[in-house]
Design a protein around this motif. Structure first.
Motif, PDB file in Angstrom:
ATOM      1  N   ASP A 135     -21.323  81.152  22.610  1.00  0.00           N
ATOM      2  CA  ASP A 135     -21.335  82.121  23.714  1.00  0.00           C
ATOM      3  C   ASP A 135     -22.670  82.875  23.793  1.00  0.00           C
ATOM      4  O   ASP A 135     -23.168  83.158  24.878  1.00  0.00           O
ATOM      5  N   LEU A 136     -23.244  83.190  22.631  1.00  0.00           N
ATOM      6  CA  LEU A 136     -24.554  83.855  22.638  1.00  0.00           C
ATOM      7  C   LEU A 136     -25.575  82.958  23.326  1.00  0.00           C
ATOM      8  O   LEU A 136     -26.413  83.403  24.104  1.00  0.00           O
ATOM      9  N   ASP A 137     -25.459  81.674  23.022  1.00  0.00           N
ATOM     10  CA  ASP A 137     -26.390  80.700  23.583  1.00  0.00           C
ATOM     11  C   ASP A 137     -26.233  80.633  25.104  1.00  0.00           C
ATOM     12  O   ASP A 137     -27.209  80.726  25.861  1.00  0.00           O
ATOM     13  N   SER A 138     -24.991  80.526  25.566  1.00  0.00           N
ATOM     14  CA  SER A 138     -24.813  80.367  27.016  1.00  0.00           C
ATOM     15  C   SER A 138     -25.135  81.654  27.771  1.00  0.00           C
ATOM     16  O   SER A 138     -25.511  81.630  28.936  1.00  0.00           O
ATOM     17  N   GLU A 139     -25.050  82.804  27.113  1.00  0.00           N
ATOM     18  CA  GLU A 139     -25.396  84.071  27.771  1.00  0.00           C
ATOM     19  C   GLU A 139     -26.895  84.381  27.642  1.00  0.00           C
ATOM     20  O   GLU A 139     -27.341  85.434  28.087  1.00  0.00           O
TER      21      GLU A 139
END
Ligand SMILES: [Zn+2]
Ligand SMILES: [Zn+2]
Length: 892
Positions: free
Chosen positions: A342-346
């Protein structure tokens, strides 16, 4: 010695007891049973002098391994020596069957989970499983001939031990040394219990270092209007929901402007203060660190020092809590993956790279520990580190170097001792709490042992506020909280309600003479025993500690199931006698790690055969009863008894110093070289030529003495010989192991002259053999150049020499250099292409030796480590010359 196996044909005495070969497979189990049944090793509480050993109660969690065999055997050397040297020995045996180890064993064995049972029911199951293992353990230990007093055994879960453990808890509480507090604790999510600092160990793990962007929302002046981010590097992104602050080092100029500001944690959105603190490691990552409650010990310190918020995102079983929002219910590992994604996609994940680092795991199960806020009981220790260090110094350490491990442990101590465990199979903590005001209500000493879950509290209402409802403590003690009391358990420490004081069943045992144990549990067992016993008695519990190393495989690697290099004792003992295994166990210096060596076991076996055969010969040469000591001993006999005296003194000193390998080697060398090779050959010949009271007396005295000296190492064969030869008397129950340790008889002889005389005798024996002469052939004239004063007649008699001339100086021998041996492995690299020239120079004799250096062809100089000189020694006189170590013998 060539022929101890051949009995002399002349005059075999009729009283012969010893026949046949030594067969340990029958003899060893026979004595093991006998010793247990006859109580041979019973402790005598009324004896004048004693030696008391506080043995380690092994954890009941499986079968015997080589480490046990080694450790028990070392303890047994001490016990057997002191049983003979002192009046009695206290040598107990304990089984450590409470605590996580036995609980996990039960779960494994019955394929159950402790959570699914009521405590009492589960404890019952543990008792049953442990009882089977204990029985097996007892048989195994008895089969190693460990001379334990089987009337003095204890189990750490037994009611009387529970009583001692609970008494200790009450006493420390009254002394103000214990407290209960809700605070961050080291927690094992697999065992689901708090653990103490000593139970966590380092493990290297490969993981990812993640650079994560945090938004700055305010600086020290207030909210900001511009976009600014900074980077936090972490291996544990699953802790983001537990983040409560960000830290900057005060010397970090680049990031100083952030201090006093506020950051927003990505995904979870909580806003946290940015604070300066010197504990930040500027070298790692961006130099900025997040503080989470709790990822490690630093977090705990920061939390306490800066009075931060508490956000608990991980629960007792390493599952994410509601603080983790969308990730609630995931395991920490699942949450880590999901959060990274999720950190990556955000757009918050800047970089993720491989990283090796050290994590803390629970030593029992290998699972990574967490730091949870829980309520636990602690024993205060940090305030007395210096005192406990001093207490450690009061004991004698064998080997001395092991004290540093004790010292380092204390110096690195960061936590008080957490003694409460959230498990079932332990000793209950004897306390109830007022439901209203929380006041703890302790059990009464006279009621112990108690289980608050099933026993009533000692009062009807809270003594503090009068409230009627009291809640029982559900936790149990850490297993080390009990095993640290073994000296008190063994000495029968108890509370006498009538006298209102502590009493002892066996006060004479405390402090104990010796604590033997492995170096791996200095921090666990020894340290905690010192702390507890010192606090209860004001005294250090041991005079000495003997620390043993670990058993390794033949390649000096630790034995482990995963490596598949474990050698079980049962396999060893199928192929070798127990006495041979004990011979091996005596083969290293105390404290050193120790490889398993089959060659040593084989050497042990050969010694047993030699001992048996030599004993048979002694038996054949001597009458049944020891004759009176004759007024006049022959010079060889007096010499042997003087050598024996020296051996007794030296071996005794080594046993006193726990230097078993030195004692073993010295004793073996005396027996094999001095007694068998030298003396016995002469004695045999003298007795065969007519009975000789001096020799018979010496043979029997020496034989009895070295059986005793060997007894601690080789208990079976010495007992069998002692018994067969009827050496025992009724006072000692017939056993060699309860006789008195030998003391030197005060014989005086010129040992050097005697040893040289023995060399001369062997040289003459060799001469006869080589020249095809019978051993009793006459030699007309022999010259001895060497110091054999007082032994001339003995040499002459033994070797049938008609005329023996002795000279203190050397005969006319010319020594010539006959060649030079080069060490090419060094000469080659050093001299390269000149080696040919050097060889040539030596070949043609063009060399000189000057001050130990070799000069070849006047130009090459070789140091003394590069060559050896070959010499020829020529005797130009009449007769045939033989050189021994200390003499020259010429047969004319
Ligand atoms: Zn664990
Ligand atoms: Zn109350």
């Amino acid at each position: 010695m060539s022929d101890t196996q051949d009995p002399p044909t002349e005059e075999s005495p009729a009283d012969q007891q010893l026949t046949g070969e030594y067969d340990p497979s029958d003899i060893e189990p026979k004595w093991q049973d006998h010793w247990v049944n006859a109580d041979t090793y019973a402790y005598d509480g009324d004896a004048d002098t004693r030696f008391a050993i506080d043995t380690p109660p092994p954890t009941v969690s499986g079968n015997l391994h080589m480490g046990h065999l080694y450790q028990f055997t070392l303890q047994d050397f001490v016990a057997r020596y002191h049983r003979m040297a002192d009046d009695t020995v206290y040598f107990p045996f304990g089984y450590d069957d409470n605590g996580i180890a036995s609980e996990r064993l039960t779960e494994r064995e019955l394929d159950i989970r402790h959570q699914d049972y009521e405590r009492r029911v589960f404890q019952e199951k543990c008792r049953e499983v442990c009882a089977d293992y204990e029985e097996e353990f007892t048989e195994d230990v008895q089969s190693l001939a460990i001379s334990v007093d089987w009337d003095n055994t204890y189990k750490t879960i037994a009611p009387e031990v529970q009583r001692v453990s609970q008494l200790s808890f009450l006493d420390l509480y009254e002394q103000g040394r214990e407290y209960r507090q809700r605070a961050p604790t080291i927690w094992c999510p697999d065992c689901e219990t708090a653990i103490s600092q000593v139970e966590q160990e380092d493990e290297d793990k490969a993981t990812k270092f993640n650079d994560i962007a945090f938004d700055l929302v305010a600086d020290s002046e207030g909210p900001i209007t511009w976009d600014e981010t900074f980077t936090i590097s972490t291996t544990r992104p699953e802790l983001l929901p537990a983040c409560v602050s960000v830290f900057v080092h005060p010397d970090d100029d680049e990031n100083q402007h952030l201090v006093g500001g506020t950051a927003r944690v990505p995904l979870f959105e909580q806003e946290v203060p940015i604070i300066a603190d010197e504990r930040v490691d500027m070298e790692t990552g961006s130099g900025l660190v997040m503080c989470c409650t709790f990822g490690d010990q630093n977090d705990i310190e920061w939390y306490q020092a800066h009075d931060l918020d508490l956000r608990l995102a991980i629960d007792e079983s390493a599952t994410m809590t509601e603080v983790a929002g969308d990730y609630e219910g995931m395991s920490t590992h699942e949450a880590r993956e999901a959060i990274i994604e999720d950190l990556d996609s955000e757009g918050y994940l800047l970089e993720s790279r491989d990283h090796d680092h050290t994590v803390q795991v629970h030593e029992r199960c290998g699972v990574e520990v967490e730091y949870l806020v829980t309520e636990q009981w602690y024993i205060e220790m940090l305030d007395k580190k210096d005192e406990y260090l001093e207490a450690g110094r009061e004991m004698d350490w064998y080997p001395e170097k092991m004290f540093s491990r004790y010292q380092h442990w204390i110096e690195g101590l960061e936590w008080d001792w957490c003694i409460s465990r959230q498990r079932d199979s332990g000793i209950p903590i004897p306390v109830w709490y007022c439901e209203d005001c929380g006041e703890p209500v302790m059990a009464r000493r006279e009621d112990l042992p108690v289980d608050p879950l099933s026993d009533d509290p000692p009062v009807d209402a809270c003594p503090e506020c009068g409230h009627g409802d009291l809640t029982p403590e559900e936790d149990v003690f850490d297993t080390w909280a009990t095993s640290s009391l073994t000296p008190l358990v063994n000495a029968g420490w108890d509370w006498d309600s009538g006298a209102e004081d502590f009493v002892w069943d066996n006060p004479e045992l405390y402090p104990f003479d010796l604590r033997p144990q492995g170096h791996d549990i200095i921090s666990f067992w020894l340290f905690h025993t010192v702390v507890k016993c010192y606090e209860h008695t004001g005294e250090v519990p041991f005079d000495s500690v003997m620390i043993n190393g670990m058993v390794l495989d033949e390649n000096r690697e630790a034995m482990s199931k995963s490596k598949g290099n474990v050698i079980p004792p049962s396999e060893v003992l199928e192929n070798f006698p127990v006495d041979a295994a004990r011979y091996w166990a005596a083969g290293t210096s105390i404290g050193d790690d120790f490889p398993y060596k089959e060659g040593d076991l084989e050497a042990g076996e050969r010694l047993l055969q030699k001992l048996w055969n030599a004993s048979r010969l002694v038996d054949q040469l001597t009458p049944a009863a020891v004759p009176e000591e004759p007024d006049e001993l022959s010079s060889v006999d007096r010499w042997l008894l003087a050598e024996l005296d020296a051996t007794i003194d030296s071996v005794t000193a080594k046993f006193e110093d726990y230097a078993f390998s030195k004692a073993r080697n010295e004793l073996r060398s005396f027996f094999w070289n001095t007694f068998c090779d030298d003396y016995l050959e002469i004695a045999k010949q003298r007795v065969s030529e007519g009975s000789d009271a001096s020799t018979e007396y010496t043979l029997l005295t020496a034989h009895r003495t070295f059986l005793k000296l060997f007894a601690p190492f080789l208990p079976h064969i010495t007992e069998e010989l002692w018994d067969r030869l009827a050496y025992g008397d009724a006072d000692t129950g017939g056993s060699v192991h309860t006789t008195d340790w030998p003391v030197a008889g005060g014989y005086e002889a010129d040992l050097e002259a005697g040893e040289t005389a023995m060399e001369v005798v062997s040289a003459l024996r060799r001469y006869k053999t080589e020249n095809g002469l019978p051993l009793n052939a006459d030699l007309d004239h022999v010259e001895v150049y060497g110091h054999v004063e007082g032994f001339e007649a003995a040499i002459g008699e033994a070797m049938h020499v008609e005329r023996l001339d002795t000279y203190e100086d050397a005969p006319d021998i010319t020594t010539e250099v006959s060649g030079i041996d080069l060490d090419y492995s060094v000469v080659g690299p050093e001299f390269g292409s000149d080696v040919g020239a050097i060889d040539g120079g030596i070949e043609s004799g063009d060399y000189e030796i000057e001050d130990g250096r070799l000069v070849v062809a006047g130009e090459f100089e070789l140091g003394s480590d590069l060559f050896e000189v070959e010499e020829t020694r020529t005797y130009s006189g009449e007769g045939e010359m033989t050189e021994t170590e200390n003499a020259v013998v010429v047969v004319r």
